[in-house]
Design an enzyme around this catalytic site. Structure first.
Site: not given
Ligand code: RIB
Ligand code: CA
Length: 312
Positions: A10, A15, A40, A126, A166-167, A240-241
């Protein structure tokens, strides 16, 4: 030997960086497809962003397919405040990418690629897990054929609620389908992704790399750092990703522990939580390889070398 991957994403700043690292000359990954999901920002914007990243790195021969526009059951929640209105704010980008998406839904492309494979494709989600769950529901025969799922999501604390990352939070029902599927899962949660912090020093180090891709990543990081400072008072932006593809390229970067993980879908305060049984107190069979430690030098050397490899 090239490891075959499908990047389900996303984009999203981190990403985008994950795609760039996976596609670099220094990578041993073969990207079979890039699929997009609502996360996102809206899926249409995430798809445009994925196509723009492909334009920037010259990734012409990889199909990009748009996927789910909303979670399985939840209303859509987006993280525009972190990634900006476009989902990739910061760098100056053309409105319309030259690369076009394929005329196939992401879920169907994932099913097609996995079904025709020799059980050697790793799915690398991701973003929210909606596409992955939908693919498993639409075609259960893919489940035993998926080599591994290496995902960014979850953790022992949250960034969208106190309990949920979040994901996972955006589509916990999809995450439950995926985590209970029996497919081998390697999870990069916030405990480890917050160690992959791009700071002003990182940006200074990367700024000497003389190619357009590195310059694009520097612009991404400058924006990402700003929003993480504003919302979380971080002194950097956590990539993160990129931990997912860094692991696939060099597993020695990370310390892992095989534990049991459940996904909470009922809790008033804990919906979307990955219940990571680090101490084995449930006695349940372990089902997820969880990363908990990152080797800073190895990670940033890989990052730097990947960006440098885009210099003609
Ligand atoms: O919490 C972080 C995640 O949420 C990452 O993948 C960022 O790109 C968002 O998608
Ligand atoms: Ca992401």
């Amino acid at each position: 030997m090239n490891k075959k991957v499908i990047l389900d994403c996303d984009p999203g700043h981190d990403d985008a960086i994950s795609i760039i690292i996976a596609a670099a000359k220094t990578s041993n990954l073969k990207i079979e497809a890039i699929t997009t999901v609502a996360g996102n920002v809206e899926v249409e914007k995430n798809t445009l962003n994925a196509l723009k990243v492909c334009d920037i790195i010259g990734l012409d021969d990889v199909p990009v397919a748009q996927g789910a526009g909303k979670p399985l059951t939840n209303k859509m929640e987006i993280a525009e405040e972190i990634h900006g209105e476009t989902g990739l704010d910061g760098p100056l980008l053309p409105e319309i990418p030259s690369k076009k998406p394929v005329d196939q839904h992401a879920v169907d492309l994932i099913i097609e690629k996995v079904m025709e494979s020799d059980d050697d494709i790793t799915l690398v989600p991701t973003g929210p897990l909606t596409n992955i769950a939908l693919a498993m529901i639409r075609e259960p025969a893919i489940v035993p054929k998926i080599k591994e799922i290496v995902l960014m999501g979850g953790g022992t604390f949250g960034n969208w609620t106190p309990a949920a990352e979040f994901n996972i939070y955006v589509d916990a029902e999809a995450a439950k389908v995926v985590f209970e599927s029996g497919v081998p899962i390697t999870m990069f949660g916030l405990d480890v992704t917050h160690q992959a912090l791009a700071t002003t020093q990182t940006i200074e180090d990367l700024s000497v790399i003389d190619n357009d891709v590195a310059k694009f990543v520097v612009d991404l990081l400058k924006f990402f750092m700003k929003t993480y400072k504003e919302f979380f008072d971080f002194d950097g932006g956590p990539i993160h990703d990129a931990c997912t593809v860094a692991y696939l390229i060099d597993p020695s970067i990370f310390e892992m522990k095989h534990v049991h993980v459940d996904i909470e879908t009922k809790g008033e305060y804990t919906y979307g939580m990955t219940c990571v049984d680090m101490l084995g107190v449930t006695g349940k069979e372990t089902n997820v390889n969880v990363a908990y430690q990152l080797d800073q030098k190895k990670f940033w050397d890989l990052f730097y070398n990947a960006l440098s490899s885009y210099t003609e």
